[in-house]
Design a protein around this motif. Sequence first.
Motif, PDB file in Angstrom:
ATOM      1  N   GLU A 161       0.267  -1.666   0.154  1.00  0.00           N
ATOM      2  CA  GLU A 161      -0.339   0.189   0.003  1.00  0.00           C
ATOM      3  C   GLU A 161       1.205   1.628  -0.214  1.00  0.00           C
ATOM      4  O   GLU A 161       0.251   2.381  -0.616  1.00  0.00           O
ATOM      5  CB  GLU A 161      -1.057  -0.431   1.159  1.00  0.00           C
ATOM      6  CG  GLU A 161      -1.787   1.529   1.065  1.00  0.00           C
ATOM      7  CD  GLU A 161      -2.660   1.411   2.198  1.00  0.00           C
ATOM      8  OE1 GLU A 161      -3.179   2.373   2.305  1.00  0.00           O
ATOM      9  OE2 GLU A 161      -3.325  -0.058   3.052  1.00  0.00           O
ATOM     10  N   GLY A 165       0.534   4.185  -2.783  1.00  0.00           N
ATOM     11  CA  GLY A 165      -0.077   5.598  -2.206  1.00  0.00           C
ATOM     12  C   GLY A 165       1.092   6.801  -2.964  1.00  0.00           C
ATOM     13  O   GLY A 165       0.602   7.489  -2.922  1.00  0.00           O
ATOM     14  N   SER A 196     -10.727  -4.460  -4.289  1.00  0.00           N
ATOM     15  CA  SER A 196      -9.069  -4.061  -2.585  1.00  0.00           C
ATOM     16  C   SER A 196      -8.389  -3.509  -2.966  1.00  0.00           C
ATOM     17  O   SER A 196      -8.308  -2.440  -2.349  1.00  0.00           O
ATOM     18  CB  SER A 196      -8.908  -5.193  -2.256  1.00  0.00           C
ATOM     19  OG  SER A 196      -9.552  -5.696  -1.321  1.00  0.00           O
ATOM     20  N   THR A 200      -8.111   0.393  -2.871  1.00  0.00           N
ATOM     21  CA  THR A 200      -6.477   1.062  -1.638  1.00  0.00           C
ATOM     22  C   THR A 200      -6.445   2.494  -2.867  1.00  0.00           C
ATOM     23  O   THR A 200      -5.691   3.060  -2.561  1.00  0.00           O
ATOM     24  CB  THR A 200      -5.462   0.206  -1.949  1.00  0.00           C
ATOM     25  OG1 THR A 200      -6.260  -0.800  -1.559  1.00  0.00           O
ATOM     26  CG2 THR A 200      -4.193   0.363  -1.222  1.00  0.00           C
ATOM     27  N   LYS A 203      -8.060   5.611  -2.707  1.00  0.00           N
ATOM     28  CA  LYS A 203      -7.572   6.522  -1.172  1.00  0.00           C
ATOM     29  C   LYS A 203      -6.871   7.687  -1.528  1.00  0.00           C
ATOM     30  O   LYS A 203      -6.862   8.178  -0.527  1.00  0.00           O
ATOM     31  CB  LYS A 203      -6.732   5.128  -0.234  1.00  0.00           C
ATOM     32  CG  LYS A 203      -8.054   3.958   0.749  1.00  0.00           C
ATOM     33  CD  LYS A 203      -6.921   2.862   1.555  1.00  0.00           C
ATOM     34  CE  LYS A 203      -7.679   2.543   1.850  1.00  0.00           C
ATOM     35  NZ  LYS A 203      -6.729   1.853   3.354  1.00  0.00           N
ATOM     36  N   TYR A 204      -6.290   7.695  -2.282  1.00  0.00           N
ATOM     37  CA  TYR A 204      -4.667   8.191  -2.573  1.00  0.00           C
ATOM     38  C   TYR A 204      -5.267   9.370  -3.901  1.00  0.00           C
ATOM     39  O   TYR A 204      -4.493   9.998  -4.051  1.00  0.00           O
ATOM     40  CB  TYR A 204      -3.659   7.371  -2.734  1.00  0.00           C
ATOM     41  CG  TYR A 204      -3.681   7.255  -1.686  1.00  0.00           C
ATOM     42  CD1 TYR A 204      -3.235   7.585  -0.375  1.00  0.00           C
ATOM     43  CD2 TYR A 204      -3.589   5.512  -1.982  1.00  0.00           C
ATOM     44  CE1 TYR A 204      -2.491   6.428   0.408  1.00  0.00           C
ATOM     45  CE2 TYR A 204      -3.335   4.695  -0.448  1.00  0.00           C
ATOM     46  CZ  TYR A 204      -2.169   4.903   0.340  1.00  0.00           C
ATOM     47  OH  TYR A 204      -2.433   4.663   2.065  1.00  0.00           O
TER      48      TYR A 204
END
Length: 266
Positions: A161, A165, A196, A200, A203-204
């Motif tokens: 992750e 990111g 998933s 992830t 999120k960024y």
Amino acid sequence: MSKLAYTDNFDIQAAFAKGKAFIGFLTAGDPNLEATARYIQTMAQAGADLIEIGIPFSDPVAEGEVIQRASERALAKGALTDAIFDMVAQVRETVTIPLVFMTYLNPVYVYGTDRFFKRCKALQIRGIIVPDLPYEEKEELETVAATYGVTVISLIAPTSEQRIGRIAKEAKGFIYCVSSLGVTGVRKNITTDIESLVGTIKKYTDIPVAIGFGIAEPEQAKAMAAVSDGAIVGSAIVKIIEAYGDKAETPLAEYVKSMKNAVSQA
């Protein structure tokens, strides 16, 4: 006035503006450049939202056997970078959907980075995907590309992750989410937890995420698009062209229509 006066239709974001995107790939020069020009038009008319045009390279490390064979055929027919640019100039007289190049560092550097991206700008090629460009070394190429309005598309594979990111925060255009580790190619089953992985990434960043590597059937395309912003198909399209040579328009159109329909239902 140039036929290529600016319009947002050429922008990468236009591919995702009306919903889930279907993105198709083909190798320039396979079976020949005249056929490639027709097939780009065929794919656009059949519903492709964005087309990746592969510039063939003698050592395509990220590609499976199908695209490797296509690159070999194209290079044998003289599909050099200048000739590919000339083919795209012809295509751009009628095709107004977003187009991006997919190639390796060597062809860009051998051609001359400034010269390469200057020609991209003239032909409204707004993006480039470079599978052998390490994230940590992208700045030099990205700086030159940006000068000419070309986005270097980031690839994200199943990994930590922390790394996802870092890449996602800096990504532009769209993110090419690699569904499986390894090289390109049709896969019967995609076992990565794509939902998933996309979660992830999201999120960024807010830019679109499209999934590629291994997608061949409408059911796969629908499933991948359901958890992302679009599906990318390369090897399955190249296999159709390999099978039908310079008479692939009808099966290619039927295939792209079926895949676009599946993505639209996601």
